[in-house]
Design a protein around this motif. Structure first.
Motif, mmCIF file in Angstrom:
data_model
loop_
_atom_site.group_PDB
_atom_site.id
_atom_site.type_symbol
_atom_site.label_atom_id
_atom_site.label_comp_id
_atom_site.label_asym_id
_atom_site.label_seq_id
_atom_site.Cartn_x
_atom_site.Cartn_y
_atom_site.Cartn_z
ATOM 1 N N PRO A 199 39.284 46.473 26.660
ATOM 2 C CA PRO A 199 39.789 45.212 27.227
ATOM 3 C C PRO A 199 39.621 44.036 26.261
ATOM 4 N N LEU A 200 38.531 44.041 25.479
ATOM 5 C CA LEU A 200 38.300 42.909 24.583
ATOM 6 C C LEU A 200 39.227 42.964 23.367
ATOM 7 N N LEU A 201 39.497 44.172 22.864
ATOM 8 C CA LEU A 201 40.357 44.289 21.682
ATOM 9 C C LEU A 201 41.837 44.249 22.055
ATOM 10 N N ARG A 202 42.200 44.963 23.140
ATOM 11 C CA ARG A 202 43.618 45.125 23.469
ATOM 12 C C ARG A 202 44.071 44.296 24.651
ATOM 13 N N GLY A 203 43.150 43.597 25.304
ATOM 14 C CA GLY A 203 43.558 42.706 26.379
ATOM 15 C C GLY A 203 43.175 43.204 27.766
ATOM 16 N N MET A 204 42.828 42.248 28.631
ATOM 17 C CA MET A 204 42.429 42.534 30.008
ATOM 18 C C MET A 204 43.598 43.128 30.800
ATOM 19 N N GLU A 205 44.819 42.663 30.472
ATOM 20 C CA GLU A 205 45.980 43.098 31.242
ATOM 21 C C GLU A 205 46.144 44.610 31.127
ATOM 22 N N GLU A 206 46.014 45.119 29.890
ATOM 23 C CA GLU A 206 46.284 46.531 29.667
ATOM 24 C C GLU A 206 45.074 47.412 29.978
ATOM 25 N N PHE A 207 43.863 46.911 29.679
ATOM 26 C CA PHE A 207 42.699 47.786 29.775
ATOM 27 C C PHE A 207 41.581 47.270 30.684
ATOM 28 N N GLY A 208 41.820 46.139 31.365
ATOM 29 C CA GLY A 208 40.786 45.570 32.225
ATOM 30 C C GLY A 208 40.287 46.558 33.278
ATOM 31 N N HIS A 209 41.189 47.461 33.711
ATOM 32 C CA HIS A 209 40.795 48.399 34.776
ATOM 33 C C HIS A 209 39.667 49.327 34.340
ATOM 34 N N LEU A 210 39.503 49.532 33.014
ATOM 35 C CA LEU A 210 38.439 50.437 32.560
ATOM 36 C C LEU A 210 37.045 49.907 32.902
ATOM 37 N N SER A 211 36.938 48.579 33.069
ATOM 38 C CA SER A 211 35.615 48.033 33.386
ATOM 39 C C SER A 211 35.125 48.525 34.756
ATOM 40 N N TYR A 212 36.036 49.043 35.568
ATOM 41 C CA TYR A 212 35.627 49.595 36.872
ATOM 42 C C TYR A 212 35.199 51.053 36.761
ATOM 43 N N ALA A 213 35.395 51.653 35.586
ATOM 44 C CA ALA A 213 35.002 53.053 35.390
ATOM 45 C C ALA A 213 33.525 53.121 35.036
ATOM 46 N N SER A 214 32.709 52.565 35.894
ATOM 47 C CA SER A 214 31.278 52.551 35.650
ATOM 48 C C SER A 214 30.558 52.421 36.969
ATOM 49 N N SER A 215 29.398 53.090 37.064
ATOM 50 C CA SER A 215 28.597 52.927 38.274
ATOM 51 C C SER A 215 27.600 51.790 38.091
#
Lengths: 482, 233
Positions: free
Chosen positions: A347-363
């Motif tokens: 998300p930081l390198l490629r943008g929140m729009e495209e990769f922000g959802h990965l931040s939810y892939a964590s417990s």
């Protein structure tokens, strides 16, 4: 919802049901865990080693421009060339240009995640230049036409038999050759000729040493050494954040990287390369190029809250300990960098729009932060990225409305209780009308694979009131008060 | 710089970025990262007996270590090379014709003296780079590191490929080259200026290996299957 996020949901749903696949990864990570424990024991204090690594990386990044200029000057003094690439396209064009000017027909690569990041192989292949991965794991996934599963162990998800079948098909190995030794020998045999005939070798870098102008490359197989020794051109493609101020810093970083990555005391080959072959040396490349890539890194640097993400040494430890990575595997992320560090970096390198959802892939369990050898505050970064994603209203409208409703209900005690009562009642009646896990079940994403815990008969508040009043009653009787 | 417009742009971006308030550090002040620093900080435990540690680590990382004397060193080396050549002849090797296969030896007076009486065919590094068909690479070293049982080689010890292309790498060393830590080895090559007049250095710890297939350790991935260190006391 972006295409990336839909694909994330699809692949992770499938992977989290694939128990045999998870078994392979788990076995591999058990081996890693044992080695890691033994490796950390070799330090008088692993914790203090982490503290010092963090401090040295902070020092390196705080003066990044000065260190990079010193590095550049030293490399140029030895006859090497340094190219600064603002983005992936510039890096690809430069390397392609070097290859085409020199009439390169065959390129061999040793493992480099930055080359995955800029999609270098595809660019070279499109220009008609055969490009081969030489790290065994990378070689295997390249033959399978799939991206690496893990930044350190690219073929972690494959069984030996699958690799044996792949090699029979692609390398024509005999059907009986199924041991790890035989498969490794087959790959070695098949790549030997390529090493000797390649015109250009491309490697990454683990560290850039500012005071001596050296590129440090860590590996176990020897493929990076061959890649940087035999072809007449050597290109190093690396991110600007790999800098370390002094050669002496490697006395700490080499053992720490090896321990965190594989549990080894130190990796088999730790090489330092400063330029092309010198006149008084017997071999080595005629040309030496270092491509320093920004590609979004200066954005991360500008964000003081997240600057420590640039301290990452790509050891892969945070992937190895992540329960989410264990469950959904490396391909679900759909990203160059997987696991917790990937969910922060992408998300930081490629943008929140495209990769922000990965931040939810964590417990948010924090295992990643605890293991990180350079003490990156990974799980807090994940939370902060979720905050940014929410503030930019990047989540689907339904989810935002739902959470708005939740906030409204939860911000008042009486409302919260009423909402809870309502929900419990609804859940009790829902199953009658809409069988659990069926197509009509609105909770299907969860109930498709799991049973829902039946709602309790009463709420916690109801229970507390009942218990508490009964206790007070008993207690007051015992002490004689009324 | 002409031809690289991004250079100034990236540098400007870095400088602008660094004006932002830096993150809080973990409170650890910078300590000179010398061995003393690593000991004083309690990161590494000091090594009492370097030679004993070196032997133990070689055992672990599967380096074949021979402690030699000036009397038996040459004979030991010749035996090693003859055996390696024999293994090749009997088909255990790469299947190359043995006539084309040589031991590739760094052209140094010391090694010339050592292999003088050897029966195995020798190719000197002064005649060109090693070939894929060479059955061994014989080189000197820059330093030995006790803590990890490692050997430091450089482009000046036989070149870049001598220590990684042939299936066997033999390193001839002496006890004065043994240091206890990696930092000491760096000190040596920095104070002697060696680090500035070679294009490559490599710290080798055991023979080439991989565990990319089901995490199973396999020796001899792309580099040598055997690493032999002759250490003269």
């Amino acid at each position: 919802m972006t295409r990336g996020e839909r694909s994330f949901h699809r692949v992770s749903a499938r992977a989290s049901q694939d128990l045999p696949q998870q078994q392979i990864v788990r076995e591999s990570l058990l081996t890693y865990g044992r080695a890691l424990d033994a490796g950390r024991e070799r330090f008088a204090s692993w914790q203090r080693a982490r503290d010092l690594c963090h401090a040295i990386k902070a020092e390196a990044v705080a003066d990044l421009d000065a260190h990079l200029l010193r590095f550049e000057e030293k490399v140029q003094a030895r006859g090497g060339q340094v190219f600064w690439a603002g983005n992936a396209a510039e890096a690809r064009e430069y390397i392609l240009g070097v290859a085409q000017r020199a009439g390169v027909r065959l390129v061999i690569k040793s493992k480099s995640m930055v080359s995955e990041e800029v999609h270098l192989t595809a660019a070279l292949e499109a220009a008609g230049i055969e490009t081969l991965e030489t790290d065994l794991g990378e070689f295997i996934v390249q033959l399978r036409h799939e991206p690496p599963y893990h930044i350190v162990t690219p073929a972690m998800h494959l069984r030996r038999q699958q690799i044996a079948e792949l090699f029979q098909r692609e390398l024509h190995t005999p059907p009986g050759a199924e041991s790890a030794e035989e498969l490794t020998a087959a790959a070695r045999q098949s790549l030997r000729g390529k090493f000797v005939n390649a015109d250009m070798g491309i490697t990454g870098a683990n560290f850039l040493i500012a005071d001596e102008g050296l590129v440090a490359i860590t590996e176990n197989e020897g493929n990076a050494r061959l890649t940087s020794s035999l072809p007449r051109i050597h290109v190093v493609l690396t991110g600007i954040e790999k800098i370390l101020p002094r050669l002496a810093d490697l006395a700490l970083f080499w053992p720490v990287l090896a321990t965190a990555a594989t549990g080894q005391p130190i990796s088999c080959y730790n090489s330092l390369i400063g330029g092309p072959r010198r006149a008084d040396e017997v071999d080595g490349p005629e040309q030496f190029h270092v491509v320093l890539l920004d590609n979004g890194r200066t954005n991360v640097l500008a964000d003081a809250e997240r600057r420590d993400v640039m301290y990452c040494i790509r050891c892969g430890a945070c992937l190895n300990v992540c329960p989410v990575f264990h469950t959904i595997g490396g391909h679900a992320y759909g990203a160059t960098y997987q696991g917790p560090i990937g969910s922060v970096l992408m998300p930081l390198l490629r943008g929140m729009e495209e990769f922000g959802h990965l931040s939810y892939a964590s417990s948010l369990c924090g295992a990643c932060t605890e293991i990180c050898p350079v003490e990156i505050d990974l799980h807090h970064h994940l939370i902060h990225i979720r905050r940014d994603v929410a503030q930019r209203r990047l989540r689907p409208a339904g989810e935002r409305r739902g959470l708005g409703l939740w906030r409204w209900a939860a911000s008042d005690a009486r409302r919260f209780e009423r909402a809870g009562n309502l929900l419990r009642r609804l859940l009790r009646y829902k199953n009658a009308a809409m069988p659990e896990g069926s197509r009509f079940d609105p909770l299907r994403p969860w109930t498709r694979y799991r049973a829902l815990t039946p709602p309790a008969a009463e709420s916690f508040r109801q229970w507390w009131r009942r218990e508490h009043s009964a206790r007070t009653f008993h207690a007051s009787k015992e002490t004689g008060h009324t | 710089m002409s031809g690289n417009p991004s250079r100034e742009r990236v540098l400007e971006l870095i400088r602008a970025a660094l004006t932002a308030r830096p993150p809080q550090t973990n409170g650890l002040n910078r300590v000179p990262n010398r061995v003393v620093g690593l000991y004083a900080l309690g990161i590494l435990a000091p090594i009492e007996d370097s030679l004993a540690r070196f032997c133990a680590e070689c055992e672990v990382n599967r380096t074949e270590l021979h402690l030699t004397t000036s009397e038996n060193e040459a004979a030991l080396l010749c035996d090693l090379l003859s055996q390696a050549q024999l293994a090749l002849k009997s088909g255990v090797g790469s299947g190359q014709s043995e006539n084309e296969s040589h031991a590739y030896v760094q052209d140094a007076p010391e090694l010339r003296r050592l292999v003088e009486g050897c029966k195995a065919p020798i190719r000197w590094s002064s005649t060109g780079p090693p070939l894929e068909s060479d059955f061994a690479g014989v080189t000197l070293a820059e330093a030995l590191v006790a803590r990890t049982g490692s050997v430091l080689v450089s482009a000046r010890t036989g070149g870049r490929a001598a220590s990684v292309l042939p299936p066997l790498h033999v390193v001839c060393t002496q006890i004065s080259q043994l240091v206890s830590d990696l930092s000491d080895a760096f000190d040596r090559v920095q104070s002697s200026g060696r680090v500035r007049d070679v294009s490559m250095l490599s710290l080798i710890t055991g023979p080439s290996r991989t565990s990319d297939i089901e995490k199973m350790l396999v020796m001899g991935a792309h580099g040598p299957r055997r690493l032999v260190i002759l250490l003269r006391r």
